[in-house]
Design a protein around this motif. Structure first.
Motif, PDB file in Angstrom:
ATOM      1  N   SER A   1       0.887  -1.177  -0.117  1.00 59.20           N
ATOM      2  CA  SER A   1       0.108   0.109   0.066  1.00 59.20           C
ATOM      3  C   SER A   1       0.901   0.966   0.117  1.00 59.20           C
ATOM      4  O   SER A   1       2.013   1.113   0.411  1.00 59.20           O
ATOM      5  N   PHE A   2       0.123   2.346  -0.420  1.00 56.18           N
ATOM      6  CA  PHE A   2       0.889   3.737  -0.181  1.00 56.18           C
ATOM      7  C   PHE A   2      -0.165   4.702   0.380  1.00 56.18           C
ATOM      8  O   PHE A   2      -1.316   4.568   0.139  1.00 56.18           O
ATOM      9  N   SER A   3       0.380   5.611   0.799  1.00 54.15           N
ATOM     10  CA  SER A   3      -0.323   6.943   1.335  1.00 54.15           C
ATOM     11  C   SER A   3      -0.058   8.150   0.738  1.00 54.15           C
ATOM     12  O   SER A   3       0.973   8.441   0.307  1.00 54.15           O
ATOM     13  N   VAL A   4      -1.254   8.900   0.504  1.00 53.78           N
ATOM     14  CA  VAL A   4      -1.150  10.290   0.124  1.00 53.78           C
ATOM     15  C   VAL A   4      -1.509  11.253   0.885  1.00 53.78           C
ATOM     16  O   VAL A   4      -2.456  10.939   1.579  1.00 53.78           O
TER      17      VAL A   4
ATOM     18  N   ASN B   1       7.257   5.112 -10.078  1.00 52.24           N
ATOM     19  CA  ASN B   1       6.469   6.231 -10.164  1.00 52.24           C
ATOM     20  C   ASN B   1       6.179   7.024  -9.015  1.00 52.24           C
ATOM     21  O   ASN B   1       6.158   8.199  -8.868  1.00 52.24           O
ATOM     22  N   LEU B   2       5.787   6.192  -7.997  1.00 55.81           N
ATOM     23  CA  LEU B   2       5.408   6.722  -6.532  1.00 55.81           C
ATOM     24  C   LEU B   2       6.705   7.518  -6.099  1.00 55.81           C
ATOM     25  O   LEU B   2       6.552   8.431  -5.454  1.00 55.81           O
ATOM     26  N   LYS B   3       7.767   6.886  -6.044  1.00 54.00           N
ATOM     27  CA  LYS B   3       9.040   7.235  -5.514  1.00 54.00           C
ATOM     28  C   LYS B   3       9.305   8.720  -6.044  1.00 54.00           C
ATOM     29  O   LYS B   3       9.565   9.584  -5.264  1.00 54.00           O
ATOM     30  N   SER B   4       9.037   9.117  -7.308  1.00 53.10           N
ATOM     31  CA  SER B   4       9.345  10.103  -7.947  1.00 53.10           C
ATOM     32  C   SER B   4       8.326  11.329  -7.613  1.00 53.10           C
ATOM     33  O   SER B   4       8.562  12.421  -7.799  1.00 53.10           O
ATOM     34  N   LYS B   5       7.162  10.883  -7.040  1.00 52.83           N
ATOM     35  CA  LYS B   5       6.060  11.952  -6.492  1.00 52.83           C
ATOM     36  C   LYS B   5       6.250  11.971  -5.009  1.00 52.83           C
ATOM     37  O   LYS B   5       5.411  12.746  -4.496  1.00 52.83           O
ATOM     38  N   MET B   6       7.069  11.399  -4.464  1.00 57.93           N
ATOM     39  CA  MET B   6       7.306  11.528  -2.873  1.00 57.93           C
ATOM     40  C   MET B   6       7.603  13.113  -2.509  1.00 57.93           C
ATOM     41  O   MET B   6       8.212  13.682  -3.104  1.00 57.93           O
ATOM     42  N   ALA B   7       6.991  13.463  -1.369  1.00 56.23           N
ATOM     43  CA  ALA B   7       7.317  14.808  -0.933  1.00 56.23           C
ATOM     44  C   ALA B   7       8.757  14.797  -0.505  1.00 56.23           C
ATOM     45  O   ALA B   7       9.259  13.811   0.089  1.00 56.23           O
ATOM     46  N   ASN B   8       9.501  15.775  -0.463  1.00 57.66           N
ATOM     47  CA  ASN B   8      10.839  16.015  -0.188  1.00 57.66           C
ATOM     48  C   ASN B   8      10.963  15.896   1.606  1.00 57.66           C
ATOM     49  O   ASN B   8      11.955  15.963   2.158  1.00 57.66           O
ATOM     50  N   HIS B   9       9.796  15.862   2.351  1.00 55.20           N
ATOM     51  CA  HIS B   9       9.886  15.913   3.761  1.00 55.20           C
ATOM     52  C   HIS B   9       8.871  14.878   4.448  1.00 55.20           C
ATOM     53  O   HIS B   9       7.841  14.623   3.730  1.00 55.20           O
ATOM     54  N   ALA B  10       9.117  14.384   5.573  1.00 52.77           N
ATOM     55  CA  ALA B  10       8.171  13.438   6.310  1.00 52.77           C
ATOM     56  C   ALA B  10       6.905  14.365   6.910  1.00 52.77           C
ATOM     57  O   ALA B  10       7.077  15.543   7.279  1.00 52.77           O
ATOM     58  N   TYR B  11       6.024  13.775   7.135  1.00 54.81           N
ATOM     59  CA  TYR B  11       4.716  14.396   7.507  1.00 54.81           C
ATOM     60  C   TYR B  11       4.506  13.831   9.005  1.00 54.81           C
ATOM     61  O   TYR B  11       4.377  13.032   9.308  1.00 54.81           O
TER      62      TYR B  11
END
Length: 66
Positions: free
Chosen positions: A13-16, A56-66
């Protein structure tokens, strides 16, 4: 305005994260998280995220943690 970034990538899974911002003031008015699970409808079970999707998801990851 709404911005969306990949917040986390797991095995199956992945989270957005969605951030809703007032375009006039720049103030954040709401935030939301969604978790998407890879699922095989035929076998009716979860499955590992395919590598092409993971890349593809890795390329869309935010540059910082939430």
């Amino acid at each position: 305005m709404v911005s969306t970034n990949v917040a986390k990538i797991g095995t199956k899974s992945f989270s957005v994260k969605h951030v809703f911002t007032n375009a006039d003031t720049g103030l954040v008015v709401a935030q939301a998280f969604a978790t998407i699970v890879c699922f095989n409808n035929v076998e009716q079970k979860t499955k590992i995220i395919p590598e092409v999707l993971r890349d593809n998801l890795k390329s869309k990851m935010a540059n910082h943690a939430y």
